[in-house]
Design an enzyme around this catalytic site. Structure first.
Site, PDB file in Angstrom:
ATOM      1  N   ASN A  80       1.538   7.631  63.532  1.00 29.77           N
ATOM      2  CA  ASN A  80       1.074   8.794  62.767  1.00 29.77           C
ATOM      3  C   ASN A  80       0.263   8.402  61.530  1.00 29.77           C
ATOM      4  O   ASN A  80       0.019   9.225  60.659  1.00 29.77           O
ATOM      5  CB  ASN A  80       2.265   9.664  62.355  1.00 29.77           C
ATOM      6  CG  ASN A  80       3.174   9.986  63.533  1.00 29.77           C
ATOM      7  OD1 ASN A  80       4.264   9.437  63.648  1.00 29.77           O
ATOM      8  ND2 ASN A  80       2.691  10.832  64.425  1.00 29.77           N
ATOM      9  N   ILE A  87      -2.432   9.909  56.779  1.00 32.73           N
ATOM     10  CA  ILE A  87      -1.119  10.219  57.340  1.00 32.73           C
ATOM     11  C   ILE A  87      -1.146  11.563  58.040  1.00 32.73           C
ATOM     12  O   ILE A  87      -1.675  12.541  57.504  1.00 32.73           O
ATOM     13  CB  ILE A  87      -0.048  10.279  56.223  1.00 32.73           C
ATOM     14  CG1 ILE A  87      -0.061   8.985  55.405  1.00 32.73           C
ATOM     15  CG2 ILE A  87       1.344  10.514  56.798  1.00 32.73           C
ATOM     16  CD1 ILE A  87       0.547   9.143  54.026  1.00 32.73           C
ATOM     17  N   CYS A  88      -0.578  11.611  59.236  1.00 35.69           N
ATOM     18  CA  CYS A  88      -0.446  12.892  59.929  1.00 35.69           C
ATOM     19  C   CYS A  88       0.963  13.421  59.674  1.00 35.69           C
ATOM     20  O   CYS A  88       1.928  12.942  60.260  1.00 35.69           O
ATOM     21  CB  CYS A  88      -0.669  12.703  61.428  1.00 35.69           C
ATOM     22  SG  CYS A  88      -0.383  14.214  62.348  1.00 35.69           S
ATOM     23  N   LEU A  89       1.051  14.365  58.759  1.00 39.09           N
ATOM     24  CA  LEU A  89       2.360  14.905  58.393  1.00 39.09           C
ATOM     25  C   LEU A  89       2.175  16.390  58.084  1.00 39.09           C
ATOM     26  O   LEU A  89       1.346  16.755  57.248  1.00 39.09           O
ATOM     27  CB  LEU A  89       2.876  14.142  57.158  1.00 39.09           C
ATOM     28  CG  LEU A  89       4.306  14.405  56.710  1.00 39.09           C
ATOM     29  CD1 LEU A  89       5.302  14.006  57.782  1.00 39.09           C
ATOM     30  CD2 LEU A  89       4.616  13.635  55.425  1.00 39.09           C
ATOM     31  N   LYS A  93      -0.324  19.173  55.376  1.00 40.11           N
ATOM     32  CA  LYS A  93      -1.418  20.004  55.891  1.00 40.11           C
ATOM     33  C   LYS A  93      -0.987  21.460  55.932  1.00 40.11           C
ATOM     34  O   LYS A  93      -0.831  22.097  54.904  1.00 40.11           O
ATOM     35  CB  LYS A  93      -1.829  19.482  57.271  1.00 40.11           C
ATOM     36  CG  LYS A  93      -2.276  18.016  57.197  1.00 40.11           C
ATOM     37  CD  LYS A  93      -3.112  17.606  58.368  1.00 40.11           C
ATOM     38  CE  LYS A  93      -3.789  16.265  58.067  1.00 40.11           C
ATOM     39  NZ  LYS A  93      -2.862  15.130  58.227  1.00 40.11           N
TER      40      LYS A  93
END
Ligand code: ZN
Ligand code: ZN
Lengths: 152, 499
Positions: A80, A87-89, A93
């Protein structure tokens, strides 16, 4: 003349210093109090254990209406987190809420290290490896931790 | 020796009330009892070595098959059956595998005299058991409706099928060991009663002090301008005094790594540090009314009283822990089972971290607890929550009334109706301008629907009353902000601010 620092940011910064979260530190820059040097310890029991990861965190003008901008500076092998450290969190978002704070976000990031989610990948190559050969992926993550995330 | 001495010294020197001391565990006497048990066992030919040698493999075989224990000549054990199997109270006893006809112990490794002694005991036990069975039968005949489940009342697992024809397990109670536990048991009951009585007393004190504090901090009394100035300032001193207390509560730690009731030593250090803080900040001296100063002093005294009973109970819990450890060491009779039994009777006795389902009591006793032990733990928990809710809660803290968006006191507070969060009206307008739909605190889609009707007047009154200085400050900020909106930033730059 730059706008004065909102009370909220002053309060958050004070609390980060007076009641630090174990395994996490965030120091504001002297010349720009919206910019923080962050260090997060890899959670124990994870393949990032023993590593100390550096991140940069920036509070945009409309914070807390929008989330802080944050990325890893230390190289990390994680499904992620992409090569640029982004960062994909969800809470960074769509699920951001102004009631969240720097400390809660950093805790979420630490938790993400403890629970990689290859189903929602940002780094396709790592996620693929994670799904197809998890032991190998974990081994690489460990190696990278030793290689790049040593405490200074 | 060392502990017994220290224990007596502390009991004598800490100024505990006489009626407490009566309930204290008599460590010295119990130690003598252990000596007696030791002697009794030796007279039976059961020296520590024999017991240890024979009971150890049994311990391991608990998980494995009983058969392997027999193969190791383990025909005998000091181990009582597992607690779950005992419907009655724990009695220390020997388990001896004997010949069904002659009651001769079967362990070949036992010395002849030991074997003879045990045989005598076994025969005696069988006769007593037959007697009992006879009387039980008698009772059943007289009261047939009570006999619905006779199996339940029988001594469990009297026999272990190794060679069911000739062999049977026998349980032999040990008189002096039973005496030891008969002494210890009631003591714990007394200590529990003492805990209850002292807790009640302290709870009353807390309630009384709470009423006093309420009285002295009573903010803004309309029509009493002169009084108002006095209580108004005292309110802030009390808030600061309680804020400091909440930062490091005396009896309880919120530290993420180790939450729980603190030990006597830790609590004492904290109380001393708190006292020091109050002196340094001069808070007590700043209080205007004599009633406020008296109440503040009472608050400290109350903490001292709680500390005292915690100290007493902790000492006793430690004495019990030590004496049982000694019991095990000297007799190898597994006094830990007594503890397991106690745990079911007094769930409060052992700290929550050490409480297991009762399956492995041995380890919990030997490991040094992370927080205070025994009834002291319950007292610390109870008193901490009583003080928090009934005294500290009287003076609201700013953190509990701050807006989740700006982290300041909610100004012109708005409730969205979805949760208990209070927002400043300006922060809600900001969220709406930003087209944020969801409540930042609970995620419900309530933000866009909010309007003037969502103003929470009750909360507004409350905040004005309890946070008069903050209210004024935010009022001024708000005026400045609206001026800025009307006339531009330049107008409100420092230097030309309108007072
Ligand atoms: Zn606000
Ligand atoms: Zn809500």
């Amino acid at each position: 003349m730059a706008a004065p620092l909102p009370k909220r940011i002053i309060k958050e910064t004070e609390r980060l210093q007076s009641e630090p979260v174990p395994g996490i530190s965030a120091e504001p820059h002297e010349e720009n109090a919206r910019y923080f040097d962050v260090k997060v310890d890899g959670p124990s029991g994870s393949c990032y254990e023993g590593g100390e990861f550096q991140l940069e965190l920036f509070l945009p003008d409309d914070y807390p209406m929008c989330p802080p901008r944050i990325r890893f500076l230390t190289k990390i092998y994680h499904p992620n987190i992409d090569r640029l450290g982004r960062i994909c969190l969800d809470v960074l978002k769509n699920n951001w809420s102004p009631a969240l704070q720097i400390r809660t976000i950093l805790l979420s990031i630490q938790a993400l290290l403890g629970a990689p989610n290859p189903e929602d990948p940002l780094n396709e190559a790592v996620a693929k490896q994670w799904k197809e050969n998890q032991p190998e992926a974990i081994k690489t993550a460990r190696e990278w931790t030793t290689l790049y995330a040593q405490k200074k | 020796m060392k502990f017994g001495h220290e224990y007596e010294k502390v009991l004598a020197s800490e100024g505990f009330p006489k009626q407490w001391l009566v309930s204290a565990i008599d460590y010295k006497f119990l130690k003598k009892c252990i000596k007696k048990i030791h002697k009794e066992l030796q007279e039976l030919g059961l020296d520590a070595q024999t017991i240890q040698k024979l009971s150890d493999p049994w311990d391991k075989s608990r998980n494995g098959a009983a058969k392997s224990a027999a193969e190791r000549h383990d025909f005998y054990s000091a181990q009582p059956p597992h607690l779950d199997a005992i419907p009655e109270e724990f009695t220390p006893q020997l388990r001896v595998l004997v010949d069904r006809r002659t009651y001769t112990p079967l362990d070949a490794t036992l010395a002849p005299e030991t074997r003879q002694n045990l045989q005598k005991l076994a025969q005696h036990e069988v006769i007593t058991a037959e007697h009992q069975a006879h009387w039980q039968q008698h009772a059943r005949d007289e009261a047939p409706e009570q006999s619905q489940d006779p199996e339940l009342h029988q001594e469990p697992t009297l026999s272990e099928p190794i060679d069911p024809k000739n062999v049977t397990w026998l349980q032999i109670p040990l008189a002096s060991a039973k005496y030891f536990f008969d002494l210890l048991g009631p003591k714990l009951q007394e200590l529990e009663q003492l805990r209850e009585a002292e807790t009640l007393k302290l709870e009353e004190e807390i309630l009384e002090l709470g009423a006093r504090v309420e009285d002295v901090v009573e903010p803004v009394r309309e029509g009493f301008e002169a009084k108002r100035r006095v209580s108004y300032r005292d309110l802030y001193f009390w808030r600061e005094m309680f804020r400091l207390y909440l930062e490091n509560p005396v009896f309880y730690s919120h530290h993420e790594a180790k939450p729980g009731a603190l030990t006597f030593a830790e609590a004492k250090t904290r109380l001393q540090a708190y006292d020091q803080q109050l002196r340094q900040t001069g808070l007590l001296g700043k209080m205007k009314t004599p009633a406020a100063r008296i109440a503040a002093k009472q608050f400290l005294d109350l903490n001292v009283s709680i500390l005292k009973i915690i100290g007493f109970q902790e000492m006793n819990a430690e004495a019990m822990r030590k004496i049982l450890k000694k019991f095990d060491k000297r007799t190898h009779l597994e006094g830990q089972h007594f503890l397991a039994d106690l745990r079911t009777k007094y769930p409060a006795l052992l700290p929550p971290t050490a409480t297991t389902t009762g399956a492995a009591p041995a380890t919990t006793v030997n490991t040094k607890p992370c927080c205070t032990i025994g009834f002291a733990n319950t007292i610390a928990h109870d008193m901490y929550s009583e003080i928090t809710s009934k005294i500290l809660g009287i003076v609201p803290q700013l953190d509990d009334w701050s807006c989740p968006v700006c982290l300041e006191m909610a100004w012109r507070p708005v409730s969205l109706g979805c949760c208990r969060a209070l927002y400043c009206i300006r922060c809600i307008i900001r969220l709406q301008d930003d087209e944020t739909k969801r409540c930042p605190a609970c995620n419900a889609e309530t933000v866009l629907k909010a309007d003037a009707r969502n103003l929470n007047f009750e909360a507004m009154d409350f905040l004005e009353k309890y946070f008069p200085l903050e209210t004024k400050k935010r009022q001024k900020e708000n005026e400045t902000a609206s001026l800025a909106r009307e006339y531009g930033e330049e107008f409100v730059k420092p230097g030309c601010a309108v007072m």
